[in-house]
Design an enzyme around this catalytic site. Structure first.
Site, short mmCIF file in Angstrom:
data_model
loop_
_atom_site.label_atom_id
_atom_site.label_comp_id
_atom_site.label_asym_id
_atom_site.label_seq_id
_atom_site.Cartn_x
_atom_site.Cartn_y
_atom_site.Cartn_z
N GLU A 79 -4.75 6.88 -9.64
CA GLU A 79 -5.08 7.12 -8.23
C GLU A 79 -4.13 8.16 -7.62
O GLU A 79 -2.94 8.15 -7.85
CB GLU A 79 -4.97 5.82 -7.43
CG GLU A 79 -5.95 4.74 -7.88
CD GLU A 79 -7.40 5.08 -7.52
OE1 GLU A 79 -7.61 6.02 -6.73
OE2 GLU A 79 -8.31 4.41 -8.05
N ARG A 89 -14.48 -5.52 1.85
CA ARG A 89 -15.93 -5.69 1.75
C ARG A 89 -16.26 -7.12 1.36
O ARG A 89 -17.32 -7.64 1.67
CB ARG A 89 -16.48 -4.70 0.71
CG ARG A 89 -17.99 -4.69 0.57
CD ARG A 89 -18.47 -3.64 -0.42
NE ARG A 89 -17.88 -3.77 -1.75
CZ ARG A 89 -18.22 -4.71 -2.64
NH1 ARG A 89 -19.14 -5.61 -2.35
NH2 ARG A 89 -17.64 -4.75 -3.84
N CYS A 142 -6.11 -3.72 -4.09
CA CYS A 142 -5.43 -2.72 -4.92
C CYS A 142 -4.80 -1.63 -4.07
O CYS A 142 -3.63 -1.27 -4.27
CB CYS A 142 -6.42 -2.11 -5.92
SG CYS A 142 -6.83 -3.21 -7.28
N HIS A 168 -6.63 2.49 -11.74
CA HIS A 168 -7.79 1.60 -11.83
C HIS A 168 -8.41 1.73 -13.23
O HIS A 168 -8.44 2.82 -13.81
CB HIS A 168 -8.84 1.95 -10.77
CG HIS A 168 -8.72 1.14 -9.50
ND1 HIS A 168 -8.46 1.72 -8.28
CD2 HIS A 168 -8.83 -0.19 -9.27
CE1 HIS A 168 -8.41 0.76 -7.35
NE2 HIS A 168 -8.63 -0.40 -7.92
N1 PCA Z 1 -9.22 -4.80 -8.15
C1 PCA Z 1 -9.36 -4.95 -6.72
C2 PCA Z 1 -8.30 -5.92 -6.31
C3 PCA Z 1 -7.80 -6.54 -7.55
C4 PCA Z 1 -8.36 -5.71 -8.64
O1 PCA Z 1 -8.08 -5.83 -9.84
C5 PCA Z 1 -9.32 -3.62 -5.98
O2 PCA Z 1 -9.69 -2.59 -6.55
O3 PCA Z 1 -8.91 -3.60 -4.81
#
Ligand code: PCA
Length: 216
Positions: A79, A89, A142, A168
């Protein structure tokens, strides 16, 4: 020298979270002279940052990378930017759904990752692993963790000088099998990707100049 990798507990009715499955496999790994530590973070606004604080106080790491599940993505996605907003959401695992509240009141609108995200993408692709820069970590837990991490690096002496950011990752195949057509990545590939990302973050001090942009 310590490296902190965080993964999340399952959320949104999932039985597992690939981020914790992958991160926990790297506990105790040594990379470029650094010891890698894995910590599991609750998928809960606020509590996630308290757990992060405890881990940073305990380990005093020089590098912190948060990992999270991004169901629907097909690539490993470092990111670029964390934004100062919580906008759920769905509810978090404590049943809370903050809408348009700042992660940290009075803090800047955003922070950039201080990881070499372009070099990570380059090295992942060179190893045969699909990867791309992501320009939004969303507005759920996240992004909350990512923003909180970057704010601590700037404001707290214990975190001063830490290099930090967030990656991610896609669903695992067993998750995607319930959503036909949705992409996934095998756990071994995700673990290999995280090894590459950590090594690149430890070695590359200045990011490479390669496009990671999007038109919209
Ligand atoms: N993904 C979520 C929160 C925890 C995770 O593993 C997110 O992208 O916010």
């Amino acid at each position: 020298m310590n490296v902190l990798l965080t993964g999340f507990e399952p959320f949104d009715k999932e039985a597992l979270n690939p981020s914790w499955e992958a991160v926990s496999a790297l506990e105790g790994w040594r990379c470029e002279g650094a010891a890698v530590h894995a910590r599991r973070i609750p998928c809960v606004f606020g509590a996630a940052l308290r757990e992060l604080d405890a881990a940073i106080d305990e380990l005093q790491p020089q590098l912190v990378i948060g990992i999270g599940q991004a169901g629907g993505r097909s690539e490993i996605t470092p990111e670029r930017v964390a934004i100062n907003v919580d906008d759920g959401r769905i509810c978090d695992n404590a049943g809370c759904q903050p809408i348009d509240v700042p992660v940290v009141a009075g803090a800047p609108a955003a922070y950039f990752s201080t990881l070499p995200i372009k070099a990570m993408v380059r090295d992942l692709r060179a190893s045969g692993i699909p990867a791309a820069v992501s320009n939004s970590a969303g507005t759920f837990v996240c992004n909350h963790l990512f923003f909180g991490l970057m704010h601590r690096i700037v404001t707290r002496p214990v975190a001063a000088g830490v290099r930090g950011g967030f990656i991610h990752i896609p669903y695992l195949p067993e998750q995607a099998a319930r959503f036909p057509g949705v992409p996934s990545m095998a756990l071994d590939t995700v673990i290999a990707a995280l090894r590459i990302a950590v090594a690149t973050a430890l070695v590359v001090r200045e990011d490479v100049r390669e496009t990671g942009g999007q038109l919209s």
